[in-house]
Design a protein around this motif. Structure first.
Motif, mmCIF file in Angstrom:
data_model
loop_
_atom_site.group_PDB
_atom_site.id
_atom_site.type_symbol
_atom_site.label_atom_id
_atom_site.label_comp_id
_atom_site.label_asym_id
_atom_site.label_seq_id
_atom_site.Cartn_x
_atom_site.Cartn_y
_atom_site.Cartn_z
ATOM 1 N N ASP A 352 15.618 32.502 18.457
ATOM 2 C CA ASP A 352 16.430 33.690 18.213
ATOM 3 C C ASP A 352 15.697 34.832 18.899
ATOM 4 O OD1 ASP A 352 18.396 32.592 16.766
ATOM 5 O OD2 ASP A 352 17.549 33.113 14.791
ATOM 6 N N THR A 353 16.361 35.557 19.723
ATOM 7 C CA THR A 353 15.687 36.682 20.383
ATOM 8 C C THR A 353 16.537 37.933 20.274
ATOM 9 O OG1 THR A 353 16.649 36.064 22.488
ATOM 10 C CG2 THR A 353 14.400 35.301 22.059
ATOM 11 N N ILE A 354 15.849 39.078 20.309
ATOM 12 C CA ILE A 354 16.547 40.370 20.312
ATOM 13 C C ILE A 354 16.060 41.170 21.506
ATOM 14 C CG2 ILE A 354 17.149 42.415 18.980
ATOM 15 C CD1 ILE A 354 16.078 41.085 16.537
ATOM 16 N N ASP A 355 16.983 41.787 22.227
ATOM 17 C CA ASP A 355 16.595 42.697 23.299
ATOM 18 C C ASP A 355 16.545 44.107 22.736
ATOM 19 O OD1 ASP A 355 16.348 40.831 25.270
ATOM 20 O OD2 ASP A 355 18.467 40.917 25.825
ATOM 21 N N LEU A 356 15.376 44.712 22.802
ATOM 22 C CA LEU A 356 15.211 46.060 22.255
ATOM 23 C C LEU A 356 14.874 47.044 23.355
ATOM 24 C CD1 LEU A 356 13.173 45.314 19.015
ATOM 25 C CD2 LEU A 356 15.598 45.911 19.186
ATOM 26 N N ASP A 357 15.433 48.257 23.213
ATOM 27 C CA ASP A 357 15.221 49.291 24.216
ATOM 28 C C ASP A 357 14.032 50.156 23.802
ATOM 29 O OD1 ASP A 357 15.610 50.748 26.433
ATOM 30 O OD2 ASP A 357 17.488 51.696 25.796
ATOM 31 N N PHE A 358 13.142 50.442 24.751
ATOM 32 C CA PHE A 358 11.978 51.276 24.448
ATOM 33 C C PHE A 358 11.935 52.512 25.332
ATOM 34 C CE2 PHE A 358 10.852 47.244 22.663
ATOM 35 C CZ PHE A 358 10.290 47.619 21.450
ATOM 36 N N LYS A 359 11.382 53.540 24.788
ATOM 37 C CA LYS A 359 11.321 54.818 25.496
ATOM 38 C C LYS A 359 10.528 54.673 26.788
ATOM 39 C CE LYS A 359 12.086 58.271 21.983
ATOM 40 N NZ LYS A 359 11.499 58.507 20.674
ATOM 41 N N TYR A 363 14.235 47.496 28.396
ATOM 42 C CA TYR A 363 14.421 46.421 27.426
ATOM 43 C C TYR A 363 13.268 45.424 27.430
ATOM 44 C CZ TYR A 363 19.068 47.927 26.182
ATOM 45 O OH TYR A 363 20.114 48.645 25.690
ATOM 46 N N ILE A 364 12.916 44.973 26.222
ATOM 47 C CA ILE A 364 11.930 43.911 26.060
ATOM 48 C C ILE A 364 12.516 42.906 25.088
ATOM 49 C CG2 ILE A 364 9.630 43.334 25.150
ATOM 50 C CD1 ILE A 364 8.661 46.025 26.079
ATOM 51 N N LYS A 365 12.311 41.640 25.414
ATOM 52 C CA LYS A 365 12.850 40.581 24.553
ATOM 53 C C LYS A 365 11.855 40.286 23.434
ATOM 54 C CE LYS A 365 15.521 37.255 26.683
ATOM 55 N NZ LYS A 365 16.773 37.660 26.105
ATOM 56 N N PHE A 366 12.333 40.283 22.186
ATOM 57 C CA PHE A 366 11.462 39.996 21.054
ATOM 58 C C PHE A 366 11.713 38.606 20.510
ATOM 59 C CE2 PHE A 366 8.956 43.637 19.474
ATOM 60 C CZ PHE A 366 9.178 44.464 20.564
ATOM 61 N N ILE A 367 10.596 37.945 20.162
ATOM 62 C CA ILE A 367 10.719 36.582 19.631
ATOM 63 C C ILE A 367 9.779 36.431 18.438
ATOM 64 C CG2 ILE A 367 9.043 35.729 21.355
ATOM 65 C CD1 ILE A 367 10.539 33.043 21.256
ATOM 66 N N ARG A 368 10.215 35.596 17.518
ATOM 67 C CA ARG A 368 9.443 35.309 16.307
ATOM 68 C C ARG A 368 8.199 34.486 16.641
ATOM 69 N NH1 ARG A 368 12.544 35.014 11.310
ATOM 70 N NH2 ARG A 368 14.492 34.847 12.450
ATOM 71 N N GLN A 369 7.112 34.803 15.981
ATOM 72 C CA GLN A 369 5.864 34.105 16.273
ATOM 73 C C GLN A 369 5.949 32.600 16.011
ATOM 74 O OE1 GLN A 369 2.493 35.459 14.058
ATOM 75 N NE2 GLN A 369 1.031 34.772 15.587
ATOM 76 N N SER A 370 6.627 32.246 14.917
ATOM 77 C CA SER A 370 6.699 30.815 14.573
ATOM 78 C C SER A 370 7.418 30.017 15.663
ATOM 79 C CB SER A 370 7.407 30.644 13.224
ATOM 80 O OG SER A 370 8.693 31.202 13.327
ATOM 81 N N GLU A 371 8.493 30.587 16.183
ATOM 82 C CA GLU A 371 9.241 29.886 17.236
ATOM 83 C C GLU A 371 8.426 29.822 18.518
ATOM 84 O OE1 GLU A 371 13.679 31.097 15.657
ATOM 85 O OE2 GLU A 371 12.895 32.022 17.477
ATOM 86 N N TYR A 372 7.726 30.945 18.755
ATOM 87 C CA TYR A 372 6.924 31.018 19.980
ATOM 88 C C TYR A 372 5.812 29.981 19.963
ATOM 89 C CZ TYR A 372 3.336 32.700 23.182
ATOM 90 O OH TYR A 372 2.388 32.779 24.160
ATOM 91 N N GLN A 373 5.133 29.898 18.800
ATOM 92 C CA GLN A 373 3.966 29.024 18.756
ATOM 93 C C GLN A 373 4.303 27.564 19.036
ATOM 94 O OE1 GLN A 373 2.232 30.646 15.347
ATOM 95 N NE2 GLN A 373 0.449 31.375 16.480
ATOM 96 N N GLU A 374 5.486 27.191 18.594
ATOM 97 C CA GLU A 374 5.933 25.823 18.833
ATOM 98 C C GLU A 374 6.017 25.542 20.332
ATOM 99 O OE1 GLU A 374 9.765 23.483 17.404
ATOM 100 O OE2 GLU A 374 9.228 25.206 16.119
ATOM 101 N N MET A 375 6.597 26.522 21.055
ATOM 102 C CA MET A 375 6.763 26.340 22.500
ATOM 103 C C MET A 375 5.436 26.510 23.214
ATOM 104 S SD MET A 375 10.345 28.166 23.391
ATOM 105 C CE MET A 375 10.032 29.747 22.699
ATOM 106 N N ASP A 450 11.633 39.996 11.120
ATOM 107 C CA ASP A 450 12.679 40.078 10.099
ATOM 108 C C ASP A 450 12.998 41.518 9.751
ATOM 109 O OD1 ASP A 450 12.981 37.375 9.991
ATOM 110 O OD2 ASP A 450 11.465 37.085 8.409
ATOM 111 N N GLN A 451 11.946 42.347 9.759
ATOM 112 C CA GLN A 451 12.136 43.767 9.483
ATOM 113 C C GLN A 451 13.097 44.381 10.496
ATOM 114 O OE1 GLN A 451 8.315 45.540 9.043
ATOM 115 N NE2 GLN A 451 9.150 47.468 8.250
ATOM 116 N N ILE A 452 12.850 44.038 11.763
ATOM 117 C CA ILE A 452 13.714 44.564 12.829
ATOM 118 C C ILE A 452 15.149 44.100 12.602
ATOM 119 C CG2 ILE A 452 14.192 44.511 15.309
ATOM 120 C CD1 ILE A 452 11.173 44.158 15.734
#
Lengths: 651, 256
Positions: A352-359, A363-375, A450-452
């Motif tokens: 699951d990823t979210i594209d977030l806009d930063f000042k 855009y930067i793609k955000f990913i959960r650590q648990s999913e990332y670690q598996e890959m 999850d907060q995001i």
């Protein structure tokens, strides 16, 4: 001797001068014909990229024709100028204007017709070869056919070109007095003059153009180009003359050995050929820039493949309510089925990823650590223990070097709600590694993620659901060939997708991207671009070389007399060769030198548009290098022929 | 031993019909001598000059210039020999119109890579001697024929050649300029002691020589020496030419 015989003899006996012009015209006809042969091939549109090839080649045919027009116009007028004396003698002998015009017309038409015939003959002769070449590039069976349409279009358009230009050239010698004609080009030339102000303008324009480019602002590029063109034009017409004059003033250098000879000759040749130099420089720049860009794109296409760790990625469709759908076609199922059938082991990851806009960043793609670690384990990516509001930043080498510099330590949200609840994200570690190609990826711990999501819960579509397939047996470090299992499997899946009806497509639960298919399609497009571009570059370089050849041989008589006199005075054969080589080399390499600089500067301004793995400047150097090699071959040929002619007058 | 030794020189042009342009010529020119070669068109005088100039090779016989045989040299060596030992003056001046007069004159020295100082000194000396100081920075097409020929003489003598070869130097000049140019050549011959060989049609030009050699049909025919009086010598030359079969009335005596 009839009048027609007279015209024919003129050409036959001037064949030395005409040969390059004739061959280049023939070559242009051949290339034009080849393009048309592809355009009118009955099967061309059956290729997956047939339409792009079709338009590309149509454009190329137009460019070829346009530059042929310029080339023939320039060549004939230059040639007429060199023959003014001959026309003067004919006038004194009582030839009427009408007869002179007829003579010129006849000569041009004889050469034109001969070029068209030769070009067509070669085109037909090599047509099978070109078709085979095209088959390879387009990956399509192109059968030999009788190109009647291409034939008559080529013949008609080029005959019309020669006819119109033959009629036009007669205007060039109109309204000149016989005495001027007799004196012709043998009048002693005045010393080339240059305006110091225009020379200064040239220097300033060129420096300003360099300054603008150095500003690193893409808005400046058109302005820089304008100043560059102005500067270059006055460089050739004014500044060069001033520089040579200064060089001459420095007698310590100019009054030494052969320098006196070639420097003074150069002053004349520069001024005489200033416009030609300018044109050649611009055309060469165009050819090299195009070549460099195509090479850069090709490199990028390769990198896009090698920087994609996953063979297939399936994006789940948003708003796809599986319950409402009567029938679901699962893309993941199809992929897995295909792979299992072939006995290819694979790993499947879900993200699951979210594209977030930063000042100030984008855009930067955000990913959960648990999913990332598996890959990360399978992809040997770096691991990190992350606190809340800390991120591990992965930069894909394919990413366009943008505003996220290495000095940035914190990421501030564009979204106000996110700023309120999370303040910002601290970058804990950064690596240049690929998880998702062409993107920045930030790994955050599950709480932060999850907060995001909570903050943004009003918009569930913001989350991308994807499946990634990692196939360890498919090595992506080298470019696959068309017979590899990966390519074949990719093609099979593509065919399956293409075979679905519109209704079936509507029932798909996701979109598949396949790195091999992406590579394959892009590769084909660049191949077509190279295929078309190669011919254009070949035409340009041949036109340039033959025009230089032409210019040299127009001056041949003058140069022969010049070196004959010097030879009597004791100029040795070796010294003659050295001096003459310098003169020819300057003609060939000065425009190339400036074109090289322009190309590199031009390509360096577009470099930021490419990723860090693709250096457009290096591609530009390649393009210039190739062009230089081609020009050097011509240079050696022209030099050999020219020196052979001069050698005959050495005593 | 003369400065120029020509021994049994023959030249045959091979073609569909072989032509014997020169036959068994023997000629010696002493150091410091000023010799004219005359003859009708086609007599072989230009062929002879070309052999001496080393730009044509003899079929048989030998030419020695300053005891060297240039026809045994290699091509590059020969070019160097020409530019160090010989000076040339041509009918049509052969100045390079892309160069100024000064640049034309120093050309033989620049090819030798002489120092700038030496070139300037020599240029000044030769320009003063020939009275062309004012035109040194002009271009060839800005000055008169006579001035151009004097510039050409300056170029031919700036490197102090052992032998100066002149091919119809007055052929393209009016009588006043002709006389002027010949006076300059005479002056150089007298002051520098340069050996000179002059090929000409013009009895006026020939009358400045010490000795005039006549060629007829490729063979030496006769030679006459100048006494004290140039006017007398001029008359002798005209008589000789008419005797040779030329038409005396073609050569106007008015020019003297």
């Amino acid at each position: 001797m009839s009048f027609r015989q007279f015209a024919l003899n003129n050409i036959r006996r001037n064949s030395f001068t005409y040969i390059a012009y004739f061959l280049s015209s023939s070559f242009a006809v051949m290339i034009f014909f080849t393009y048309l042969m592809f355009i009118h091939h009955p099967d061309i549109l059956k290729a997956p990229i047939g339409l792009s090839a079709f338009y590309g080649m149509t454009l190329a045919a137009f460019i070829t024709f346009f530059f042929s027009f310029l080339f023939v116009l320039y060549s004939t007028s230059a040639f007429l100028k060199a023959r003014l004396k001959e026309f003067g003698i004919l006038t004194i002998l009582g030839a009427q204007r009408k007869q002179l015009n007829y003579l010129i017309f006849l000569e041009n038409m004889i050469i034109g017709t001969a070029s068209v015939m030769t070009g067509m003959f070669c085109g037909l002769l090599f047509s099978k070869l070109f078709l085979l070449f095209g088959e390879n590039v387009l990956d399509l069976k192109l059968d030999m056919y009788l190109p009647t349409e291409a034939t008559w279009i080529t013949v008609v358009s080029f005959m019309a070109l020669f006819l119109i230009l033959s009629l036009m050239t007669t205007i060039f010698i109109r309204q000149r007095k016989a005495v001027e004609l007799v004196q012709g080009s043998s009048k002693p030339k005045k010393e080339p003059k240059a305006s110091i102000w225009l020379a200064l303008l040239s220097a300033i324009s060129l420096s300003y153009a360099v300054y603008l480019v150095a500003q690193d602002d893409s808005d400046n590029v058109p302005l820089a180009l304008l100043f560059d063109i102005i500067g270059l034009y006055f460089f050739f017409t004014q500044l060069s003359v001033v520089v040579i004059r200064l060089l001459k003033k420095n007698r310590l250098y100019s009054w030494r050995g052969l320098n006196l000879l070639w420097i003074t000759e150069l002053a004349y040749k520069m001024k005489d050929n200033a416009r030609m130099f300018f044109m050649i420089t611009m055309v060469t720049t165009m050819a090299c820039t195009t070549g460099g860009s195509v090479l850069a794109i090709q490199k990028y296409v390769e990198n896009a493949y090698t920087e994609s760790p996953f063979a297939y990625t399936v994006s789940q469709r948003e708003n796809f309510d599986s319950k409402k759908q009567k029938q679901i076609l699962s893309v993941t199922q199809k992929i897995e089925q295909t792979l299992t059938q072939k006995g290819i082991p694979y790993q499947k990851f879900y993200t699951d990823t979210i594209d977030l806009d930063f000042k100030n960043i984008g855009y930067i793609k955000f990913i959960r650590q648990s999913e990332y670690q598996e890959m990360a384990k399978s992809l040997s990516l770096p691991l990190a223990s992350l606190q809340d509001r800390e991120a591990l930043l992965l930069k894909s080498p394919l990413v366009i070097p943008g505003d996220l510099s290495d000095t940035v330590t914190h990421l501030s949200f564009e979204n106000k709600q996110l700023t309120k609840s999370l303040e910002n994200i601290k970058i804990k570690d950064r690596y240049t590694k690929t998880l998702f190609p062409s993107e920045y990826t930030a790994v955050v711990n599950n709480q932060t993620y999850d907060q995001i999501v909570n903050v943004l819960s009003s918009d569930p579509d913001i989350i991308d659901h994807k499946y990634h397939y990692l196939i360890p047996s498919w090595d992506n470090r080298t470019i696959p060939d068309t017979n590899s299992i990966e390519m074949k499997t990719g093609l099979e899946l593509q065919k399956w997708k293409d075979s679905l009806s519109t209704n079936d497509t509507a029932t798909l639960d996701g979109f598949m991207t396949s790195r091999s298919q992406d590579y394959y399609t892009r590769k084909q497009l660049t191949s077509v671009a190279i295929f078309i571009g190669l011919f254009i570059v070949a035409i340009f370089s041949i036109f340039i070389a033959s025009f230089l050849y032409f210019k040299l041989f127009i001056d041949l008589q003058h140069d022969q007399r010049y070196y004959h006199e010097l030879s009597k005075m004791g100029l040795s054969l070796n010294e003659m060769k050295k001096a003459a080589t310098k003169q020819i080399a300057i003609l060939f390499y000065i425009p190339l030198f400036f074109a090289g600089i322009q190309t590199l500067v031009g390509l360096s301004t577009v470099n930021p548009l490419f990723s860090s793995t693709t250096n457009t400047v290096i591609s530009g150097i390649w393009a210039i290098g190739i062009f230089t090699v081609i020009q050097t071959i011509y240079f050696l040929i022209v030099r050999a022929r020219y020196l052979a002619q001069l050698k005959r007058v050495m005593v | 031993m003369g400065m120029l030794e020509i021994q049994k020189l023959s030249k045959i042009y091979n073609g569909k019909v072989s032509t014997r342009a020169l036959n068994n010529i023997d000629l010696t020119i002493e150091q410091g001598e000023f010799v004219g070669i005359m003859g009708a068109s086609g007599s072989g005088k230009t062929t002879l000059l070309n052999m001496v100039s080393t730009i044509d090779t003899p079929s048989s016989g030998k030419i020695l210039i300053n005891n060297q045989n240039p026809h045994q040299m290699k091509k590059n060596q020969l070019a160097q020999f020409r530019r160090r030992q010989l000076g040339f003056v041509f009918q049509d001046f052969n100045l390079l119109d892309t160069l100024t007069i000064a640049e034309n004159i120093v050309l033989p020295l620049t090819l030798e890579k002489k120092s700038l100082k030496e070139m300037d000194e020599k240029l000044k000396a030769v320009a003063e001697k020939l009275g062309i100081v004012e035109i040194l920075n002009k271009r060839t097409y800005e000055v008169s024929g006579g001035q151009r020929q004097r510039a050409a003489i300056a170029r031919a003598t700036i490197h102090s050649p052992v032998l100066l070869l002149a091919d119809e130097p007055t052929g393209a000049l009016d009588s006043k300029s002709s006389r002027n140019v010949m006076e300059m050549m005479e002056k150089i011959n007298q002051t520098d002691g340069t050996t000179m060989m002059l090929v000409t049609h013009d009895p006026l030009a020939a009358s400045y020589c010490h000795r005039v050699v006549f060629i007829k049909d490729g063979e030496l025919y006769n030679e006459i020496h100048r006494g004290q009086n140039r006017q007398e010598f001029f008359q002798e030359i005209i008589d000789m030419l008419s005797f040779l079969g030329g038409n005396a009335h073609e050569l106007s005596a008015v020019r003297v």
